[in-house]
Design a protein around this motif. Structure first.
Motif, PDB file in Angstrom:
ATOM      1  N   ILE A   1      50.430  34.231  37.229  1.00 45.01           N
ATOM      2  CA  ILE A   1      49.661  34.700  38.352  1.00 45.01           C
ATOM      3  C   ILE A   1      48.205  35.029  38.078  1.00 45.01           C
ATOM      4  CG2 ILE A   1      49.521  36.504  40.033  1.00 45.01           C
ATOM      5  CD1 ILE A   1      52.603  36.482  40.465  1.00 45.01           C
ATOM      6  N   PHE A   2      47.933  35.766  37.184  1.00 43.62           N
ATOM      7  CA  PHE A   2      46.814  36.371  36.869  1.00 43.62           C
ATOM      8  C   PHE A   2      45.683  35.310  36.007  1.00 43.62           C
ATOM      9  CE2 PHE A   2      48.308  40.759  37.613  1.00 43.62           C
ATOM     10  CZ  PHE A   2      47.148  41.004  38.367  1.00 43.62           C
ATOM     11  N   SER A   3      46.390  34.292  35.261  1.00 46.95           N
ATOM     12  CA  SER A   3      45.490  33.250  34.758  1.00 46.95           C
ATOM     13  C   SER A   3      45.492  32.250  35.701  1.00 46.95           C
ATOM     14  CB  SER A   3      46.416  32.734  33.386  1.00 46.95           C
ATOM     15  OG  SER A   3      47.821  32.059  34.072  1.00 46.95           O
ATOM     16  N   SER A   4      46.299  32.138  36.836  1.00 48.57           N
ATOM     17  CA  SER A   4      45.924  31.033  37.723  1.00 48.57           C
ATOM     18  C   SER A   4      44.743  31.730  38.738  1.00 48.57           C
ATOM     19  CB  SER A   4      47.131  31.015  38.624  1.00 48.57           C
ATOM     20  OG  SER A   4      48.103  30.346  37.796  1.00 48.57           O
ATOM     21  N   LEU A   5      44.929  33.041  39.082  1.00 49.40           N
ATOM     22  CA  LEU A   5      44.029  33.665  39.813  1.00 49.40           C
ATOM     23  C   LEU A   5      42.354  33.592  39.150  1.00 49.40           C
ATOM     24  CD1 LEU A   5      45.487  36.902  41.156  1.00 49.40           C
ATOM     25  CD2 LEU A   5      44.420  35.078  42.430  1.00 49.40           C
ATOM     26  N   ALA A   6      42.548  33.769  37.728  1.00 48.57           N
ATOM     27  CA  ALA A   6      41.102  33.489  36.925  1.00 48.57           C
ATOM     28  C   ALA A   6      40.773  32.129  37.069  1.00 48.57           C
ATOM     29  CB  ALA A   6      41.412  33.943  35.422  1.00 48.57           C
TER      30      ALA A   6
END
Length: 510
Positions: free
Chosen positions: A372-377
């Protein structure tokens, strides 16, 4: 001093071991269970629950007077010894082997065993009996002049050479709030191999729900109304702006509906449990399944939103299969864990079994968080490159809310570990319900944030993907350099410039 502490720790070990496999059911069934050797005794853990004091303080235990009272009732509790053990007894003996039921409040555990006599024994030995401190062949109990009734000691004797004996019907009224433990103890080595069957019934003043989970029934009722309110507001917005609905809105609607169903089914499950004393199998299965499906879809919703689905890109493309595979694996792992936690009866599952099921769920949750956080970045970087300020602000708010929820989760996990480590015997059982309640509140809060950020409106360009804005141009190979814009592929330079100009105009309109 060393010998004095050994007896206390020996009985403490009994309490800790008994927590493994304990159930939340208020009717504890025993199906030919074996006794476990500990120190110079053999014991069987008959149950442990938090019980509130009876509303009417008296010792009358007739069936007509038990309304509004807490009690523990022994129903057809039968002890079966081996044929070899029975054959050694004289058929004319009136007492030929003793089994004791010891019922105590957890804070009185120091009064069981010989620690106060500087002995590590649980059962009275000949040396201790000679001093008049205890009765030979019985559990050592330190009696208090201010309370000579507790811990309760109920004796059952085998007769002659019979292999079975059934306890006399007994109901113990609870007049003081506390965490109560029940043990069946054998001090006679000749009764090795004895098993127990039957059941005990534990009841609080207002119902059969164990004290540590009783507040959850009201909590799930409250959460049902909270999801209903959220669903109503969302539905009104959905209908009002139905022409501007995007696919993501349908996913959010599904998660709200599942949350509403889960909380409602949980409430009815606990209400049924409270009235019958046992978890209803069919309702519990539905509740567990709703919970697992909602948890899975909630995580998938966070993941696809983080990837920019419906905002930056119209589809997930080639990673759709990987997203679905992770969701299926997570559902299976969560469903298995929920079934063990909510359908397991006493001694059905060991502590290791639960750990083996918790670890996969924890690892999968970690995979979701990282993805989720890698995709958000990547999504934030893409929006920043395109200078789509409205959508960038939207995702920044979403990222902040998600980061806060992760920090709260980490802090709460730390508190939960501290709580469990500092309270191994459930002495703070009246606070235990807030641990599962927090996770439901956090999930609801995050869903409400998504509903606010992606609420249907008459300005869909605020969050929806529009092909004509050139959202996918960057996917074809746009890179920004200090010298200007470099274009690769078959896209013409003038088409790119027109596309970027359209985006600037879109941002102005927003």
């Amino acid at each position: 001093m060393e010998n004095r502490s050994i007896g206390f720790w020996a009985f403490g070990i009994l309490l800790l071991v008994s927590l493994i496999g304990s159930s939340e059911a208020s009717i504890h069934d025993y199906k030919n269970e074996k006794f476990i050797a500990q120190a110079n005794a053999r014991f069987f853990h008959g149950g442990s629950e938090g019980l509130y004091a009876s509303k009417f303080q008296d010792l009358n235990t007739s069936d007509l007077s038990l309304k509004g009272k807490s009690f523990i009732r022994f129903d057809d509790v039968t002890f079966v010894r081996t044929i070899e053990s029975a054959s050694k007894q004289n058929p004319m003996q009136s007492t030929a082997g003793l089994v004791e039921a010891i019922l105590l409040e957890v804070k009185d555990r120091v009064r069981i065993g010989g620690s106060f006599l500087k002995s590590n024994a649980i059962c009275c030995t000949p040396d201790l009996a000679d001093t008049g401190s205890c009765t030979l062949g019985e559990v050592i109990i330190k009696r208090d002049s201010s309370d000579d009734v507790w811990p309760r000691q109920i004796k059952t004797f085998f007769r002659g050479n019979k292999t079975e004996v059934t306890m006399s019907p007994e109901t113990v009224v609870i007049n003081k709030t506390g965490m109560y433990y029940l043990y069946f103890v054998i001090c006679d080595p000749g009764l090795d191999g004895t098993v127990i069957r039957g059941r005990t019934v534990w009841k609080n003043p207002d119902g059969y729900l164990p004290g540590k989970v009783a507040p959850l029934m009201k909590f799930f009722g409250f959460m049902s109304l909270a999801y209903l309110l959220l669903g109503l507001v969302w539905f009104l917005r959905f209908v009002k702006f139905w022409k501007d609905i995007i696919q993501l809105h349908y996913h959010i609607t599904l998660v709200i509906a599942l949350g509403m169903c889960e909380m409602a089914v949980r409430y009815f499950e606990y209400a049924n449990f409270d009235s019958t004393g046992m978890r209803p199998m069919d309702i519990t299965l539905w509740a567990v399944t709703f919970s697992s499906v909602k948890k899975t879809l909630s995580r998938l919703l966070l993941l696809v939103v983080s990837m920019g689905f419906g905002v930056v890109k119209p589809t997930l493309g080639g990673i759709t299969s990987r997203v679905l595979l992770l969701g299926v694996i997570y559902f299976v792992a969560t469903e298995a864990l929920e079934l063990v936690e909510h359908l397991g009866n006493i001694n059905d599952f060991s502590g290791k079994t639960v750990i083996y099921l918790v670890i996969p769920v924890a690892l999968l949750d970690a995979c979701f968080i990282l993805w989720i956080f890698s995709s958000l970045a990547r999504t934030l970087e893409k929006l920043q490159i395109k200078r789509n300020m409205a959508k960038l602000e939207l995702y920044r708010n979403f990222t902040n809310a998600l980061a806060i929820s992760v920090l709260l989760s980490i802090a709460w996990i730390g508190f939960e570990l501290y709580f469990n480590a500092s309270d191994p015997l459930s002495e703070f059982w009246r606070m235990a319900w807030i641990i599962p309640a927090f996770w439901n509140l956090l999930s609801y809060g995050l869903l409400a944030v998504i509903c606010i950020l992606w609420a249907p409106s008459n300005n869909p360009t605020r969050y929806s993907y529009l092909a004509e804005t050139g959202d996918e141009v960057e996917e074809e190979g746009i890179s920004l350099t200090s010298g200007g814009i470099k274009v690769t592929g078959d896209i013409e330079r003038n088409e790119l410039l027109y596309g970027l100009a359209d985006e600037v105009e879109e941002d102005k309109r927003e």
